[in-house]
Structure formats: structure tokens, C-alpha cells
Write a protein that holds these residues in place. Structure first.
Motif, mmCIF file in Angstrom:
data_model
loop_
_atom_site.group_PDB
_atom_site.id
_atom_site.type_symbol
_atom_site.label_atom_id
_atom_site.label_comp_id
_atom_site.label_asym_id
_atom_site.label_seq_id
_atom_site.Cartn_x
_atom_site.Cartn_y
_atom_site.Cartn_z
ATOM 1 N N GLY A 182 18.973 -33.370 24.341
ATOM 2 C CA GLY A 182 20.176 -33.054 23.461
ATOM 3 C C GLY A 182 19.870 -33.307 21.902
ATOM 4 O O GLY A 182 20.881 -32.926 21.095
ATOM 5 N N MET A 195 14.308 -29.103 21.209
ATOM 6 C CA MET A 195 15.373 -30.009 21.791
ATOM 7 C C MET A 195 14.680 -30.799 22.782
ATOM 8 O O MET A 195 14.051 -30.567 23.758
ATOM 9 C CB MET A 195 16.600 -29.108 22.425
ATOM 10 N N ASN A 196 15.204 -31.947 22.757
ATOM 11 C CA ASN A 196 14.782 -33.179 23.737
ATOM 12 C C ASN A 196 16.005 -33.864 23.737
ATOM 13 O O ASN A 196 16.309 -34.694 23.208
ATOM 14 C CB ASN A 196 13.509 -33.761 23.298
ATOM 15 N N TRP A 207 27.737 -33.914 23.211
ATOM 16 C CA TRP A 207 27.850 -33.005 22.071
ATOM 17 C C TRP A 207 28.717 -33.495 20.988
ATOM 18 O O TRP A 207 28.650 -33.546 20.212
ATOM 19 C CB TRP A 207 28.097 -31.462 22.467
ATOM 20 N N GLU A 258 15.510 -24.063 20.529
ATOM 21 C CA GLU A 258 15.384 -24.614 22.036
ATOM 22 C C GLU A 258 14.425 -25.166 22.425
ATOM 23 O O GLU A 258 14.364 -25.971 23.184
ATOM 24 C CB GLU A 258 15.652 -23.287 22.790
ATOM 25 N N PHE A 299 24.876 -22.350 23.227
ATOM 26 C CA PHE A 299 23.447 -23.199 23.016
ATOM 27 C C PHE A 299 23.955 -24.592 23.114
ATOM 28 O O PHE A 299 23.255 -25.389 23.758
ATOM 29 C CB PHE A 299 23.118 -22.689 21.697
ATOM 30 N N ALA A 323 23.902 -29.606 31.606
ATOM 31 C CA ALA A 323 24.668 -28.600 30.965
ATOM 32 C C ALA A 323 26.198 -28.331 31.368
ATOM 33 O O ALA A 323 26.535 -28.741 32.350
ATOM 34 C CB ALA A 323 23.985 -27.160 31.272
ATOM 35 N N LYS A 372 24.714 -25.985 26.725
ATOM 36 C CA LYS A 372 23.487 -25.829 27.439
ATOM 37 C C LYS A 372 22.520 -26.946 27.170
ATOM 38 O O LYS A 372 21.954 -27.468 27.964
ATOM 39 C CB LYS A 372 22.807 -24.690 27.621
ATOM 40 N N HIS A 373 22.225 -27.295 25.822
ATOM 41 C CA HIS A 373 21.231 -28.010 25.311
ATOM 42 C C HIS A 373 21.711 -29.442 24.723
ATOM 43 O O HIS A 373 21.036 -30.125 24.705
ATOM 44 C CB HIS A 373 20.192 -27.609 24.314
ATOM 45 N N CYS A 374 23.121 -29.556 24.782
ATOM 46 C CA CYS A 374 23.521 -31.101 24.195
ATOM 47 C C CYS A 374 24.451 -31.539 25.396
ATOM 48 O O CYS A 374 24.380 -32.856 25.216
ATOM 49 C CB CYS A 374 24.374 -30.584 23.165
#
Length: 777
Positions: free
Chosen positions: A147, A144-145, A100, A141, A91, A56, A94-96
Motif C-alpha cells: 500500500g 506499490m509495496n 488508505w 502499480e 486504484f 483490496a 485495490k493497492h492501499c
């Protein structure tokens, strides 16, 4: 003597021991014979796939802003607030992770969020504090796997245990489309009408919206859309809000004019074909442009088209003001367009075509009372004056006539929720389906409107009985039909109540409503199946206590509950008597005391009725400008708009009138044969709808609450408009798709005892959007 300790031998540890359950806390290791231990292996089908880890990052919102702007604004016509951009940046970071941008992970996430937001019926402005956006991000959320958005992750888990041909067949199935991808099924946003089947009564979809309940939308000139005001409206606002009232009116009219086809630049092909058919260049004659007043300096003798607000200077001279300045007007030779078909009064935004004449001494004559840019020296000699061209509701919001040939620019604000009941793009199609199912084609679904219900005059109560009796069905009727709503409008007292007038105190005022409750108690079947809506006037409490019947600031609050308790009890008793023994299911009768003005909507955005109780016609006649009579050979035409639009020649824009004195089947009269009542009805309708405002007057002529002036806007154009004006004749006019109605006084005798019991009101059908003036007795 001390004995030296013998060093301990290190323990023998196997080569491949099973690790300790808690090595950090020194749990002793118990060696296990590796020859007796079989390796534990997971089956290939059950072996979990390694989940890639995402590091992240802290992504600033300013870095994500360009990508979010392209996705939300350019592609989906949505606008992000700062809080929404912050939530999306958190978001994505944190997840990508760091990929990104390079791997395009953020673009796919933003695309999914935008589609999910529109599928959920969100507004054009995406707010980070909205629960819908939080639900969308929470659902994504879990999808997501590494990113990336994994399609099919929300499917049932037993699909992962399928092996062999079944799994291959499932993998060969087409994937979900973008509209039903992740975030849609989990959000439980369905279009089925299971809940709607429980609402069999069309009255369930009728809603009264008071002026103090409407959301305040402010037009953003830079981004060219309406946005919700962040400042809570107040009855004691800052003095700067007074200027903002007229600024917003000018912005709304200006953007509406620029969307009109006569003010849009023609294409190359149009200009070329026109040049071949006519001699000379036509590019400048086809496109009309508005000149700011400040740009008139140094251009004496040239012809221009100005858009501004008519004002009166400190010296009493008539002038025109816009956002750039003010200039004196000379309307000695000007002609109104159309002739005798509209009112022009100070406070209105008008179009003036004429010539600028520079004069150095003219600026001092105005006393420096100018606009933002000050007073422009000289004067503007007007040739013609006209109202801005009106715009249909379908051109503003879209709908069934969205692809109309006259609507070249398309719907402008289809995603905007003006009344807090949903936008046209989000709920329009669903509301049309519900309306087509509940509105019976063979039955009438009427809204009854009556005005000037003077309860202190006995003949008015007799007229009210006549009205209620005409809508009470036969007891032997198997399928009785009741009106959807009955709107009763003030003034509820012929004299200013609570203002020291003899016979108009608080006790007498309450007794008048008690007498009304006695009349309603005789029609229990009717009031138990309909909605009673009461709209106050200037003579009603509490504002009449200090205004003594004069014009009170709009909007004004409803009649206090202190005086109306008995009417509420009568309606409640009727519901117990009727619905207590009836086995049928439906909505009980109700009584609503609303503000002035107010709105009545049915089936969401499908239908909207604006309601106003005010003497508009008399105020227009007192303050309007008097023009000199032109020569008879001058044509009634203005260059800024086509003649069909100005003279209402088009069949869709022709004014359909229903005057009680004229038979319904009578042939249309010529312009010189139109009576005064018809002419007044047409002029009143054209003036109010063209100004897109219920009170196009200066605050000195009609006071307004500055922070609540947006409730008087008529943009977008409502489906119908009720102008309860005691000084204007009763009429029904349809102009640009909007049905304008004035019920007149409910008592035709005028309280003089003649023709007692004869009532007059307006009946409006919400299915066909047509109205008729009825008179019985």
C-alpha cells in the motif's frame, strides 16, 4: 462364498516429510530419508523479503472526493472529472486497502499522480479516459509495496545484489526528488531536445488551425475555469444554444473585469494610508462594484455602475440586459469614454455609469421584452458609457511578464489549452528555448498578408506578381531568406460567385484559380520554401451561391478542393523541381486552404495570429450609437478605470500606428490633428479588443453558427490580429501588446487601371511581433 478383504496397513510417513508436489490430486508420497537430505537455505542477501499482502476494498468515488479535491484542486490547481475520480478510487482501493485513510496511503498516491500529471504537461482538467493518466497509474502499480510507494523500485535490479560497503554507500545517497519520482522516468517524459534538433526550419513550428478544428471550451462560473464541452458542435444545434452564445460572452467579460485591479477590494493597509492622505473615507471610492440590474428596484435616485449588453427592444427603445434583467437606457446626456475613440453598438457588453429613476409606466413601454429576470420598471439615466478594460495576454496565460506590477492577480488560465496546441505553463518554457535557437537574430522571419485578391480583375494579378517578386531572393545569394507564410485572403472574386451573376459561374470561378496557379508557377523557388494560406470571403463558394454576396454565417468553410486542384499541383511540381536537385534539408512548400476565421500559431503558445476577413468597420459605423456632443469643459474621465488606461497614456499601452499616408518618422499628432483614417483605425482596434470578440453584433446584423461561435473569441488576447476590411484604411496598430493589422486591398488601383501593378500588403515579423504596411510597384 465371498472372502472378506483384509484391511490395509497405513503407510509409514516420516515425521518431517517433503510435501507432495500435488497433494490435492492424491499423488503418492515417496518418503525420503531425512538424514540424507540437507536443508535448503537461501543466502541472507538473496532471501526474498516477505511482501505484505493488501486486502483490496471497494472504495466509492464519493468517499475519496474530499481528499482528491484537497490534493488536486487546492494544492495543484487541477480539476478531476468523474471518470478520473472513479479510476483513482479503484486504484487506491485495490493497492492501499483499508488503510488508505488512517495510514495516509491514499494522500501519498494522489500527490504522486498529480505531480506526474503536471510533469507530463497535462491540461488543467484530469480526464479518466486520457492515456497519460492510465500510463501514470500503470507505472505506479509496479512501485506499490504494502500500500506504500517504495522509492527506488524502478532502479536496475542488480543493486539488490550489492553487499557490504557498496550497499551502505548507495543507501546513503539522496533519494530522488518529487518531480523525478516514480512515474516520471518510466513514462519517458524528458525535456531534452534531441528530436528538436532534427527540426532546423522554423516553418516546422508554424501551424494553421481552422475554426472547425478548435476545441470548444465553456467557462464554468461556479468553478471559475474553462472546461471542454462534452457536446459535439453541430451546424444544426438545439435552440437553447443560441442563448448560450451571449451568455458565454457575458461570463468571459465579467470574470475579466473582476480580475482588474480597479474592481478588487483594497487591503486594509491601502485604505488606511489613503485615509491619512485625504479627508474622509476612501474605501468606497477606491473599489468599483458592479450592480446587477435586478438590484436597482427600490433604489431610485442612487448612482450605480452596470455591466450589460446593449439591446434594442421590440418597440425600438435602447436597453441594457444582464443575467438578472433588462432596463431601459436614457443616454441623452451620456458621454462615451474615450471621446470619438470607440464604437458602441447593440450586441456589445459595456459599462454604464448613471442614476436609476423609477417609473411605473416604463415597464409597459418595453413590451415585456426583458432578460432572464424580466424588465425592470423605470429607466437608467447614463452619465458615461465605456468598454470593459482590456487584459494583456501575459495576465491571462502568464509568461515572461508574469510578475508584472500591473498584473496583481497573476495568470488566470496558464494551464488551459485554448487551441489544442498546449498550455503556457506546460509547454511555454520549452517553446521559448526552441524559438530562441531557431529564430536568427540577424534574419527576418516574416508573415506576409494580402487581402481582396480579386482574381477576375487583371490588375490584381499584376499586383500579386509585384508582391511575390519582392520576396524572391537573388539566385546568387548564398543564404536566401524566405517568408514563413504568405496569407492570401478573399474575396477571390469581385462578384458573388455561383449566385447567377453573369460571368461568375462555376466554370469562370475555377478559371480564376487556374490563372492564379499560372502566376505562382513563375515563382517556384518561393512557393517551394514557404507556406501559402488561403482564407475565403463572402463572395467565395459555396456560401455565396445562396447569399449572393451578403454576410454569410461565421465561421465558414474553406474554398472547395474542386476549384483549387491546379494550385496544389503547381506547388507539388515546384517541390519536385527545387528539392529534387537541392542537397539542403528543410521543409517543402505547402498550400493550406483554411476557414474564415482561422488561427496561425508559431512555436506552440509563443505566438498566435487571429485571422478574419470581414467588413467590420462599415458594420460598426452603420449600427453604432450617436451621442450628443458634450460641453467643452467636461473632463474625459470615467470612474470605473484609471485615466491612463482609458486615454492610453501609459507607454506600454500607447497605440503605435503605421499609416501609409504618414511618414514613419513623423511626430505624433495631437488629438485634434488626427486624420480620419487614424481615428478609424484606433476606434476599430479598441472596440474589437475590448469586446474580446471578432463579431460583437446581434445575430440579425452578423449571423453566426451557434455551436462554433467560440472560434471568434479573442480571449486570451492573441499576439496579433488580422482584420482584413476592405472599407477600412490599411494600418498597423499595437494595443495592449496585440498587433492589429489591416492589409487593405492588394491592388491599390482598385481595378480602375490606374497605377497598375502597384501592390499593398502587411509584413509581420514573428520575432519582434511588429508589423509594417508595405507598398511597391
Amino acid at each position: 462364498m465371498a472372502t472378506a478383504r483384509r484391511p490395509e496397513k497405513p503407510s509409514q510417513v516420516p515425521a518431517n516429510p517433503i510435501p507432495s508436489s500435488s497433494p490435492a490430486f492424491g499423488t503418492p508420497v515417496h518418503p525420503i530419508n531425512p538424514r540424507r537430505t540437507a536443508p535448503i537455505r537461501a543466502p541472507p542477501g538473496l532471501k526474498p523479503a516477505p511482501k505484505p499482502n493488501v486486502l483490496a476494498i471497494l472504495l466509492p468515488p464519493a468517499i475519496l472526493r474530499p481528499l482528491a479535491f484537497r490534493t488536486f484542486t487546492k494544492k495543484h490547481n487541477l480539476t478531476l472529472t468523474s471518470s478520473a475520480l472513479q479510476a483513482l478510487a479503484t486504484f487506491v482501493g485495490k493497492h492501499c486497502g483499508s488503510g488508505w485513510r488512517e495510514e495516509g496511503l491514499a494522500e501519498k498516491v494522489l500527490e504522486e499522480v498529480a505531480k506526474s500529471w503536471k510533469k507530463c504537461g497535462g491540461q488543467v482538467i484530469v480526464d479518466g479516459e486520457n492515456e497519460t493518466l492510465r500510463s501514470i497509474l500503470k507505472t505506479l502499480e509496479g512501485s506499490m509495496n504494502g500500500g506504500r510507494l517504495v522509492q527506488g523500485s524502478n532502479l536496475s535490479r542488480h543493486s539488490s545484489f550489492n553487499f557490504g560497503p557498496e550497499m551502505n554507500a548507495q543507501a546513503s545517497r539522496p533519494t530522488l526528488d518529487s518531480n523525478t519520482s516514480f512515474g516520471m522516468s518510466s513514462l519517458q517524459v524528458e525535456d531534452d531536445e534531441d528530436d528538436d534538433d532534427l527540426l532546423k526550419d522554423p516553418r516546422e513550428w508554424v501551424k494553421v488551425i481552422g475554426a472547425f478544428e478548435q476545441p470548444k471550451l465553456v467557462y464554468n462560473v461556479t468553478q471559475k475555469h474553462f472546461e471542454k464541452s462534452t457536446i459535439k458542435p453541430s451546424l444544426f444545434p438545439d435552440p437553447s444554444h443560441k442563448t448560450e452564445v451571449f451568455r458565454q460572452r457575458y461570463h468571459i467579460v465579467h470574470q475579466r473585469i473582476l480580475r482588474n485591479e480597479t474592481f478588487q477590494a483594497p487591503t486594509f493597509s491601502t485604505a488606511r494610508s489613503a485615509t491619512l492622505n485625504r479627508t474622509g473615507s476612501i474605501a468606497t471610492s477606491q473599489m468599483n462594484s458592479i450592480t446587477p440590474i435586478a438590484n436597482l428596484l427600490g433604489r431610485t435616485g442612487s448612482t450605480h455602475l452596470l455591466l450589460g449588453m446593449l439591446t434594442v427592444s421590440a418597440t425600438g427603445a435602447l436597453s441594457l440586459s444582464d443575467l438578472t434583467g433588462t432596463i431601459a437606457l436614457d443616454l441623452q446626456h451620456a458621454r462615451p469614454i474615450p471621446e470619438n475613440g470607440a464604437y458602441f453598438a447593440p450586441g456589445m457588453v459595456v459599462l454604464v455609469e448613471g442614476t436609476y429613476e423609477e417609473d411605473a409606466g416604463a415597464s409597459s413601454s418595453l413590451g415585456g421584452d426583458g432578460g432572464i429576470g424580466g424588465t425592470v420598471g423605470g429607466k437608467f439615466i447614463g452619465f458615461s458609457v465605456g468598454h470593459p478594460p482590456c487584459e494583456r495576454r501575459t495576465a491571462t496565460l502568464g509568461g515572461a511578464e508574469e510578475l508584472d506590477k500591473n498584473n496583481l492577480a497573476g495568470p488566470a488560465f496558464g494551464w488551459t489549452d485554448f487551441l489544442g496546441i498546449g498550455s503556457q505553463r506546460a509547454t511555454g518554457s520549452r517553446m521559448n528555448k526552441i524559438a530562441s535557437k531557431l529564430l536568427d537574430q540577424e534574419k527576418a522571419h516574416n508573415v506576409v498578408i494580402a487581402s481582396d485578391l480579386h482574381l477576375d480583375i487583371p490588375s490584381t494579378l499584376s499586383a500579386l506578381r509585384t508582391l511575390l517578386r519582392s520576396y524572391t531572393p537573388d539566385p546568387n545569394d548564398a543564404h536566401p531568406v524566405y517568408p514563413l507564410a504568405i496569407i492570401l485572403m478573399g474575396n477571390f472574386s469581385s462578384k458573388a460567385s455561383l449566385a447567377g451573376v453573369p460571368g461568375a459561374g462555376s466554370i469562370e470561378y475555377k478559371e480564376h484559380f487556374d490563372a492564379l496557379a499560372s502566376v505562382l508557377a513563375d515563382f517556384q523557388q518561393l512557393i517551394a520554401h514557404t507556406t501559402l494560406v488561403f482564407v475565403p470571403g463572402d463572395n467565395d463558394a459555396w456560401p455565396s451561391a445562396f447569399s449572393a454576396g451578403a454576410a454569410t454565417p461565421l465561421p465558414r468553410k474553406p474554398v472547395p478542393q474542386l476549384f483549387t486542384n491546379r494550385i496544389r499541383r503547381v506547388v507539388a511540381e515546384a517541390n519536385r523541381e527545387v528539392w529534387g536537385v537541392s542537397k539542403a534539408k528543410g521543409k517543402e512548400g505547402e498550400v493550406i486552404w483554411t476557414s474564415n476565421p482561422s488561427r496561425l500559431s508559431w512555436f506552440g503558445v509563443k505566438g498566435e495570429m487571429a485571422i478574419l476577413r470581414d467588413d467590420v468597420a462599415g458594420r460598426l459605423q452603420r449600427t453604432s450609437i450617436r451621442f450628443n456632443k458634450p460641453a467643452p469643459d467636461v473632463e474625459d474621465e470615467m470612474p470605473y478605470a484609471p485615466s491612463a488606461q482609458q486615454n492610453d497614456i501609459d507607454s506600454q499601452d500607447t497605440m503605435d500606428l503605421d499609416i501609409p499616408s504618414a511618414p514613419a518618422a513623423a511626430a505624433p499628432k495631437q488629438q485634434d490633428e488626427i486624420d480620419d483614417d487614424t481615428q478609424t483605425a484606433r476606434a476599430l482596434t479598441r472596440t474589437i479588443l475590448s469586446q474580446s470578440h471578432l463579431s460583437p453584433f446581434p445575430l440579425s446584423a452578423r449571423p453566426l453558427h451557434w455551436d462554433f461561435a467560440h472560434t471568434l473569441n479573442l480571449y486570451p488576447l492573441p499576439t496579433s490580429l488580422v482584420l482584413a476590411d476592405a472599407e477600412a484604411p490599411a494600418f498597423v496598430v499595437k494595443y495592449f501588446g496585440c498587433t492589429v493589422m489591416n492589409p487593405g486591398s492588394i491592388d491599390e488601383s482598385g481595378g480602375r487601371g490606374r497605377r497598375e501593378g502597384r501592390a499593398r500588403w502587411v509584413e509581420f515579423d514573428v520575432r519582434s511581433c511588429t508589423g509594417v504596411v508595405r507598398s511597391e510597384g
